[in-house]
Each structure stands twice: as structure tokens, then as C-alpha cells.
Design an enzyme around this catalytic site. Structure first.
Site, short mmCIF file in Angstrom:
data_model
loop_
_atom_site.label_atom_id
_atom_site.label_comp_id
_atom_site.label_asym_id
_atom_site.label_seq_id
_atom_site.Cartn_x
_atom_site.Cartn_y
_atom_site.Cartn_z
N HIS A 307 23.36 -9.99 -28.66
CA HIS A 307 23.52 -11.35 -28.14
C HIS A 307 22.82 -11.51 -26.79
O HIS A 307 21.76 -12.10 -26.70
CB HIS A 307 25.01 -11.67 -28.07
N HIS A 346 14.79 -15.75 -34.13
CA HIS A 346 16.07 -16.38 -33.79
C HIS A 346 16.76 -16.81 -35.07
O HIS A 346 16.09 -17.25 -36.01
CB HIS A 346 15.85 -17.59 -32.88
N ASP A 402 14.97 -14.92 -24.56
CA ASP A 402 15.00 -13.65 -23.84
C ASP A 402 13.62 -13.09 -23.53
O ASP A 402 13.50 -12.12 -22.79
CB ASP A 402 15.79 -12.61 -24.67
N1 ACO Z 1 10.36 -8.57 -34.84
C1 ACO Z 1 9.84 -8.31 -36.05
N2 ACO Z 1 10.27 -8.86 -37.19
C2 ACO Z 1 11.26 -9.75 -37.09
C3 ACO Z 1 11.85 -10.08 -35.86
C4 ACO Z 1 11.35 -9.46 -34.70
N3 ACO Z 1 11.85 -9.72 -33.51
N4 ACO Z 1 12.81 -10.98 -36.06
C5 ACO Z 1 12.85 -11.21 -37.37
N5 ACO Z 1 11.91 -10.45 -38.01
C6 ACO Z 1 11.65 -10.42 -39.43
C7 ACO Z 1 12.66 -9.55 -40.15
O1 ACO Z 1 12.27 -8.22 -40.23
C8 ACO Z 1 12.76 -10.23 -41.49
O2 ACO Z 1 11.65 -9.83 -42.25
P1 ACO Z 1 11.78 -9.64 -43.86
O3 ACO Z 1 12.08 -11.01 -44.39
O4 ACO Z 1 10.43 -9.12 -44.27
O5 ACO Z 1 12.90 -8.68 -44.06
C9 ACO Z 1 12.59 -11.71 -41.17
O6 ACO Z 1 11.83 -11.75 -39.95
C10 ACO Z 1 13.92 -12.43 -40.96
O7 ACO Z 1 14.65 -11.67 -40.00
P2 ACO Z 1 16.22 -11.63 -39.86
O8 ACO Z 1 16.63 -10.43 -39.07
O9 ACO Z 1 16.84 -11.80 -41.21
O10 ACO Z 1 16.48 -12.91 -39.00
P3 ACO Z 1 17.85 -13.28 -38.38
O11 ACO Z 1 17.84 -14.72 -38.27
O12 ACO Z 1 18.96 -12.63 -39.10
O13 ACO Z 1 17.80 -12.55 -36.96
C11 ACO Z 1 17.49 -12.07 -34.69
C12 ACO Z 1 17.56 -13.17 -35.77
C13 ACO Z 1 18.72 -11.18 -34.74
C14 ACO Z 1 17.41 -12.74 -33.32
C15 ACO Z 1 16.22 -11.25 -34.95
O14 ACO Z 1 15.09 -12.09 -34.93
C16 ACO Z 1 16.09 -10.11 -33.95
O15 ACO Z 1 16.69 -9.05 -34.10
N6 ACO Z 1 15.23 -10.30 -32.88
C17 ACO Z 1 15.04 -9.29 -31.87
C18 ACO Z 1 16.22 -9.25 -30.88
C19 ACO Z 1 16.26 -10.45 -29.96
O16 ACO Z 1 15.26 -10.87 -29.40
N7 ACO Z 1 17.46 -11.00 -29.80
C20 ACO Z 1 17.72 -12.16 -28.93
C21 ACO Z 1 17.95 -13.37 -29.72
S1 ACO Z 1 18.16 -14.80 -28.69
C22 ACO Z 1 19.77 -14.72 -28.15
O17 ACO Z 1 20.65 -14.19 -28.77
C23 ACO Z 1 20.07 -15.30 -26.85
#
Ligand code: ACO
Length: 466
Positions: A307, A346, A402
Site C-alpha cells: 500500500h 494500479h 509512488d
Molecule cells: N510491473 C510490471 N508488470 C506489471 C506491473 C508492474 N508494476 N503492474 C502490473 N503488471 C502486470 C502484471 O504482471 C499483470 O500481467 P499479466 O496479465 O501478464 O499477468 C498485469 O499487469 C495486471 O497486473 P495485476 O497485478 O493483476 O494488477 P493489479 O491491479 O492487481 O495490481 C498493483 C496493481 C498491485 C499496484 C500492481 O500494479 C503492482 O504491484 N505495482 C507495483 C507496486 C506499486 O507500485 N504499488 C503502489 C501502488 S499505488 C498505491 O498503493 C498508493
């Protein structure tokens, strides 16, 4: 180009224009309307998609890239408003007039005088505590400042609560909610004695919210100074909330540009729908626990790396990458290892996060004056381009809030351990605004778990078990 406050405003207005242009083809959302409960919605694991309550505080639209506080567009608020004004807006549901804002600012400033709490905090092994840990403890100490909250008589009457355990209701029963428990925030001893009445005492709830908004910033700043072997600093009456925050952390009064950028960072983090920490805060409040305990729960939820912690990871990654030419091999290695790139993607935004759209150019602006940090900005820009080229458009992965916030805080002279606490210092406005709103028609949060275990197991005495 000389950097002044007009430059900042123009950058934000330009970002707003880009946002509108890039999402022009996305359909306008249906205007949300009041719903009749129980409500039908599709729910995924982790309550994804679940509608838990109605709110007029804030709105997020992931496909248009909209973030709206009480009807005001985030770009407009960042271009023209201040954190004090936005906090008032979130809490009171309307923009303050001049007199209201003056009183609010005075109150906030008075509540920054939490010397007793800071002294008590120094009695703990604070040097071994993360700043988020200190914030969690500090919120509790702020609560204890008004010791009547720990007295039995301060607790809400039990008749005001509805049953917290609905397991006796068969799982198929349609949810219904005729009763609602309301909370009377206990007035403090130094306030006018509150008339004993059943129901929600919004006035004392508001005072507690002001106290928390002011106090969380001070505790974060004091802890960071103690971690650097420096004594905490008292806030200055001639400074804004944003400027005081910088001053109480660094010991230096900021330039107008630094103050404005901090103010915008605070505005941008103040509210964001039913995110995990907001929900945690509201769940605790819905049990009729008081608002200090509720905000403590929000701080705890925000401390998790899924988060609030990604901004620290981003800075570490930028340092590890070191120079723009290393970006592509670094990203490839990361993806080969099936890891995600911090600061991208996101759950809600499938368009460019409006907060990153504003923070990116502001980071560039601040870092121009910091040659030692400038290479990190170049790496960040190359990283953004690389990730977007690789799968941004197809998978709709864009920089999130972030990605650039850590660069801004670094250029203001904050340690990495302060990045998430700065998030808390701002989000406490949204947490408290949503709690106050929800308390007007409280119903304890109680979702269900889907039982997938056994039935009809026979009890076997321990000496007969294999
Ligand atoms: N880098 C690379 N690939 C990504 C990223 C990323 N940062 N984010 C999503 N993807 C890809 C996933 O691998 C997935 O690919 P697939 O369909 O081939 O399996 C697809 O995009 C969908 O990803 P999910 O994880 O299902 O997306 P979700 O909506 O569940 O997750 C999250 C969102 C947790 C923010 C994710 O993008 C992530 O982990 N990002 C990195 C951590 C981060 O920056 N967190 C801060 C978020 S902002 C906040 O909370 C204030």
C-alpha cells in the site's frame, strides 16, 4: 527558466490538458446516484468490486484518470488550493470562506503543539522504531492526552451498538440494515461539556480530526529528527502547514517553490476512495472505537509495502539502476524474474494516474536545483519510457503516485523512511473525513468469508488419534 509559483501552476494546467486529451475517447462515466440498499455488485477476492458504503467525500475514475474531492477536480485543487483548504473541504463538504479558513488554520496550528506527546514518545526506544511505528504509537499517545477516552464512562453506551456477530444469520439471508449505531465522540475535558445525547457529536469529532491532522505531521517530523540525533522542533506560527512540515523535519524554512510543491504533494495524497488504509480506518470506527484508534488502524494498514511503501522501493531501484543506459537491461532482468516494477500499475487506474502526472513535472522542476539528484530523475524518465513502451499501452500500466513522490521528498531533504509517513500526514484528512461522514449513519462492517472446510467431523479423543 526562472522557477516561480506561476511556473508550477502552468505545469499543472498543462498536465490537466494532457489528461483530458489522452482520455477524451473514453466514455463519460454514469453519474453515481444514491442507491437503494441492499445493492447488487460483483465481488472479487479481497473485496475487489464490493461497494461497502456511499460517500460524498471523493471519487476516483480509473479509465478517465479522474480524481475528485467533494466535486472539485484534483488538477484544479493542485493548481489553486492549499492543503489546509482541501482538508477543510474534505471534512466539512464545502470550501471555507476567509473567516472559516483563518479559524481552521489557527486551530490546526494550535493542535501542532503536542510537546507532551513528543516528550512521552521520547521515553520509548524510538531510535529502534520505524517512523510508521512511531506514528502508530503517537496516535495512541495523542488519544491518551485526553485520558477520559480510557475511562469506562467515556465508552459509547452498549445499546447504541448493533450486534457485531452475525454468524447466527444463515449465510443466504439477504443483508438488511434497519438499525444503525452512531457514535458520540467524547468531548475533551478542556472543551465545553457536551450535552449528553444519543447520536453523533460531529463537533467533537471534527476537533479530534483537526488534532490528528496537525499531530501526525509533528510526530513524523519529530521522530525523523530524533533518528538523526537532533531534537524535535516547534512549529512556527508564520508558516503554512506544508512549510512547517518541511521546517520541522529539516530545520530550514523552505523556499516558496519548495513549500508549494510540498503543499501539492499533501493535496494529492489526501483522499483516494476506499483504499486499504481508509477501509481499515472505517472498519475500526464502525465498531464505535474512537477516532484515534481508527486512525491508528489506518496508519498500520498504510505501513504495508503493498500500500504505502512502494515509493521507498522506487528510489532504491533508481539508485540501483544508476544511469539511463542501464534501464533496459534492468527492466528485462526484473521481468525475466517475474517481478513487478515498483511505481507502475494500479488496481483502479487504467489511465495515467493524475497524481503521477502532476508529481512528475514537479519532481523535474525541483531536481533542476539539485545536481546531485538530477541523474536519478533522468533514470526515472528513461524507466517510465521503457516500461510504457514495453507494455504500457497494451496492459494499461502507467506510473502511479509512488513513482515520483520519493524524488520530490528526497529533493526536499527527507530521508527515505519519511516517504510513507508523509503519505499518512496527508491521508489522515481523508481518513477522518470519511469516518465522520460514515458515523452519521453507521453500520458495523461485517463481510462474510466463504467457508470451504469440512462438516460432520467426529471428535476423536487425543489418545486415540493416529
Ligand atoms: N510491473 C510490471 N508488470 C506489471 C506491473 C508492474 N508494476 N503492474 C502490473 N503488471 C502486470 C502484471 O504482471 C499483470 O500481467 P499479466 O496479465 O501478464 O499477468 C498485469 O499487469 C495486471 O497486473 P495485476 O497485478 O493483476 O494488477 P493489479 O491491479 O492487481 O495490481 C498493483 C496493481 C498491485 C499496484 C500492481 O500494479 C503492482 O504491484 N505495482 C507495483 C507496486 C506499486 O507500485 N504499488 C503502489 C501502488 S499505488 C498505491 O498503493 C498508493
Amino acid at each position: 527558466m526562472k522557477t516561480d509559483l506561476n511556473t508550477i501552476q502552468n505545469l499543472i494546467l498543462k498536465a490537466a490538458e494532457n489528461a483530458r486529451r489522452e482520455t477524451a475517447d473514453e466514455p463519460e462515466p454514469e453519474k453515481p446516484k444514491k442507491s437503494k440498499w441492499p445493492i447488487a455488485c460483483t465481488v472479487g477476492p479481497g473485496l475487489e468490486g464490493a461497494i461497502a458504503c456511499e460517500s460524498k467525500v471523493g471519487y476516483v475514475n480509473g479509465t478517465k484518470g479522474w480524481l475528485v474531492y467533494r466535486g472539485y477536480d484534483i488538477f484544479d485543487l493542485c493548481a489553486r488550493s492549499t492543503f489546509e483548504e482541501v482538508s477543510y473541504l474534505l471534512l466539512h463538504g464545502k470550501m471555507p470562506n476567509m473567516a472559516e479558513l483563518t479559524i481552521f488554520k489557527e486551530k490546526l496550528f494550535n493542535y501542532t503543539r503536542i510537546n507532551k506527546v513528543v516528550r512521552q514518545l521520547m521515553g520509548f526506544p524510538i531510535e529502534q522504531m520505524s517512523v510508521m511505528g512511531a506514528l502508530r504509537l503517537g496516535a495512541n499517545l495523542m488519544r491518551r492526552e485526553y485520558s477520559d477516552l480510557d475511562m469506562a464512562s467515556a465508552r459509547p453506551a452498549s445499546f447504541e451498538a448493533i450486534s457485531s456477530d452475525e454468524d447466527s444469520i444463515a449465510m443466504e439471508t439477504t443483508p438488511h440494515g434497519s438499525n444503525h449505531a452512531t457514535f458520540e465522540f467524547k468531548s475533551r475535558s478542556n472543551r465545553k461539556a457536551a450535552k449528553s445525547k444519543r447520536g453523533f457529536d460531529k463537533l467533537s469529532g471534527l476537533e479530534d480530526s483537526y488534532h490528528l491532522i496537525a499531530g501526525i505531521s509533528c510526530i513524523a517530523a519529530a521522530t525523523s529528527r530524533l533518528h538523526n540525533d537532533k531534537l524535535p522542533l516547534e512549529p512556527q506560527p508564520d508558516l503554512s502547514h506544508a512549510a512547517n512540515l518541511i521546517y520541522m523535519i529539516t530545520g530550514k524554512k523552505p523556499s516558496p517553490v519548495e513549500e508549494r510543491v510540498m503543499d501539492i504533494a499533501l493535496i494529492l495524497h489526501a483522499d483516494h476512495g476506499m483504499n486499504a488504509s481508509t477501509f481499515a480506518t472505517m472498519v475500526v470506527a464502525s465498531t464505535l472505537a474512537d477516532i484515534y484508534f481508527s486512525v491508528g488502524a489506518g496508519i498500520a494498514a498504510l505501513s504495508g509495502p503493498l500500500h504505502g511503501g512502494a515509493n521507498e522501493d522506487v528510489i532504491r531501484n533508481l539508485r540501483e539502476i544508476g544511469s539511463a543506459k542501464n534501464v533496459k537491461p534492468w527492466v528485462k532482468k526484473k521481468l525475466d524474474q517475474k517481478k513487478k516494477v515498483s511505481g507502475f500499475g494500479h488496481r483502479v487506474y487504467k489511465a495515467y494516474d493524475p497524481r503521477a502526472r502532476i508529481l512528475g513535472p514537479l519532481a523535474g522542476l525541483l531536481l533542476k536545483e539539485k545536481p546531485e539528484l538530477n541523474p536519478l530523475f533522468e533514470v526515472a524518465q528513461e524507466l517510465e519510457k521503457t516500461v510504457m513502451d514495453m507494455f504500457g499501452k497494451e496492459k494499461k500500466i502507467f506510473p502511479n503516485v509512488d513513482f515520483y513522490s520519493g524524488l520530490i521528498y528526497s529533493s526536499l531533504g527527507f530521508d527515505e523512511e519519511l516517504f510513507t509517513p508523509m503519505f499518512a500526514a496527508s491521508r489522515v484528512s481523508g481518513w477522518t473525513a470519511r469516518v465522520l461522514e460514515y458515523m452519521e449513519k453507521n453500520r458495523i462492517f461485517r463481510p462474510r468469508g466463504l467457508y470451504t472446510g469440512e462438516f460432520n467431523q467426529m471428535y476423536v479423543p487425543i489418545d486415540q488419534r493416529k
